[in-house]
Design a protein around this motif. Structure first.
Motif, short mmCIF file in Angstrom:
data_model
loop_
_atom_site.label_atom_id
_atom_site.label_comp_id
_atom_site.label_asym_id
_atom_site.label_seq_id
_atom_site.Cartn_x
_atom_site.Cartn_y
_atom_site.Cartn_z
N ARG A 200 -37.72 -47.47 32.27
CA ARG A 200 -38.39 -48.51 33.06
C ARG A 200 -37.41 -49.63 33.43
O ARG A 200 -37.43 -50.15 34.53
CB ARG A 200 -39.57 -49.13 32.28
N THR B 72 -41.93 -40.87 35.13
CA THR B 72 -42.43 -41.83 36.13
C THR B 72 -42.66 -43.16 35.44
O THR B 72 -42.88 -43.22 34.23
CB THR B 72 -43.76 -41.39 36.77
N ALA B 73 -42.60 -44.22 36.21
CA ALA B 73 -42.95 -45.55 35.70
C ALA B 73 -43.58 -46.35 36.83
O ALA B 73 -43.43 -45.99 38.00
CB ALA B 73 -41.73 -46.28 35.17
N PHE B 74 -44.28 -47.40 36.45
CA PHE B 74 -44.93 -48.29 37.41
C PHE B 74 -45.83 -47.50 38.36
O PHE B 74 -45.71 -47.58 39.58
CB PHE B 74 -43.89 -49.12 38.18
N ASN B 75 -46.73 -46.73 37.73
CA ASN B 75 -47.68 -45.89 38.47
C ASN B 75 -46.96 -44.99 39.47
O ASN B 75 -47.35 -44.89 40.63
CB ASN B 75 -48.74 -46.77 39.14
N ALA B 76 -45.92 -44.36 38.97
CA ALA B 76 -45.15 -43.36 39.73
C ALA B 76 -44.40 -43.92 40.93
O ALA B 76 -43.96 -43.18 41.80
CB ALA B 76 -46.02 -42.18 40.12
N LYS C 272 -48.56 -36.23 35.76
CA LYS C 272 -47.21 -36.71 36.04
C LYS C 272 -46.19 -36.12 35.07
O LYS C 272 -45.05 -35.89 35.44
CB LYS C 272 -47.18 -38.24 35.99
N ASP D 17 -42.42 -41.44 25.42
CA ASP D 17 -43.04 -41.79 26.72
C ASP D 17 -44.24 -42.70 26.50
O ASP D 17 -44.60 -43.47 27.40
CB ASP D 17 -43.55 -40.51 27.42
N LYS E 49 -39.32 -45.10 26.43
CA LYS E 49 -39.31 -45.06 27.90
C LYS E 49 -38.94 -46.40 28.55
O LYS E 49 -38.62 -46.43 29.75
CB LYS E 49 -40.69 -44.60 28.39
N1 ASP Z 1 -47.85 -43.88 33.36
C1 ASP Z 1 -46.90 -44.68 34.13
C2 ASP Z 1 -46.79 -44.07 35.52
O1 ASP Z 1 -47.81 -43.83 36.04
C3 ASP Z 1 -45.59 -44.73 33.48
C4 ASP Z 1 -45.40 -45.77 32.43
O2 ASP Z 1 -45.07 -46.94 32.74
O3 ASP Z 1 -45.47 -45.38 31.29
O4 ASP Z 1 -45.80 -43.87 36.17
#
Ligand code: ASP
Ligand code: TMP
Length: 250
Positions: free
Chosen positions: A222, A35-39, A13, A199, A218
């Motif tokens: 978010r 990305t955030a919240f698992n993309a 990502k 991040d 980050k």
């Molecule tokens: N790794 C998370 C994402 O998959 C991002 C996060 O919340 O740091 O988007």
């Protein structure tokens, strides 16, 4: 400037991994994708790749000075890092010094509660499963790490915390929590891998008392707080002021 590289081996990502002539090394390109919240939430943040690459390089060198081994070999450009080739252990290792984030969503522990010794949390690095929280018994059941690897991982994570917390405090930042990834080289050495940046760390400005203004990581993205890159820039500025220039190996 783009260094000479071979084939694209993997695209995640936030980074791309390329082969180089030396089979024991790879090149990492830091991307501007956030990305955030698992993309589920995505954005392009101009300059993020450079900021995270430069911050990570300096922190890996600082850890090296403290005797903590990582995959880092040297910088290969503003957004490029040469690293040792490792097989990533599919664990996201989180250390928490202050309660916030998912810990406060999942437990009644109040936001901002200091945690000492730091809480060691393990998550399964698996996007399809949204990186679930694991128990140590589940880690053993999954076979992702054995008893001795798990204890080496915890020891390494705590040494990183012991080195980084006072360093950040010295530049007016509180290391609230952070996520590490570890890898194993072809000769079986356990190394810190991935990146260490805003991040992957929560950093609060000790000079600010405002709960939102103090966030320099980050969480600004978010939580839609704005000023994401300004915050990362401030972190790099402070890290730069108290570390020497990272080595360039290209
Ligand atoms: N790794 C998370 C994402 O998959 C991002 C996060 O919340 O740091 O988007
Ligand atoms: P959490 O409170 O959301 O579980 O996050 C703990 C720490 O891990 C925090 O410093 C942010 C970092 N983190 C990542 O680097 N990647 C992720 O995917 C998540 C969820 C958290």
């Amino acid at each position: 400037m783009m260094p000479d590289h071979g084939e694209l081996l993997y695209e995640g990502k936030a980074k791309r991994i390329y082969a180089v002539t030396n089979p024991d090394q790879v090149l990492v390109e830091f991307k501007n994708d956030a990305t955030a919240f698992n993309a589920q939430k995505k954005a392009q943040l101009a300059d993020k790749g450079r900021l995270n690459c430069q911050i990570s390089a300096r922190l890996f060198e600082l850890l090296e000075t403290a005797g903590i081994p990582s995959h880092y070999v040297g910088l290969a450009g503003e957004t490029w890092m040469l690293v040792k080739r490792v097989e990533i252990i599919p664990l996201e290792v989180v250390l928490r010094n202050i309660a916030t984030g998912s810990l406060c969503r999942q437990t009644p522990i109040a936001e901002g509660t200091p945690i000492s010794p730091a809480l060691f949390d393990l998550y399964f690095k698996d996007d399809a499963l949204a990186d679930p929280l694991l128990t140590e018994a589940r880690v053993r059941l999954l076979g992702v790490a054995d008893e001795s690897q798990l204890s080496a991982i915890e020891q390494l994570a705590r040494r990183v915390n012991a080195a980084l917390s006072p360093f950040f405090e010295g530049i007016g930042l509180q290391l609230v929590d952070f996520k590490l990834e570890l890898g194993i080289t072809s000769s079986g050495e356990l190394l810190l891998a991935d990146e260490i940046s805003p991040d992957t760390c929560r950093l609060w400005d000790l000079n600010s008392t405002d709960a939102k203004d103090r966030i320099l990581d980050k969480d600004r993205f978010r939580k839609d707080l704005g000023g994401v890159m300004e915050a990362y820039g401030e972190v790099l500025k402070r890290v730069q002021a108290s570390t020497s220039n990272p080595r360039n190996c290209m």
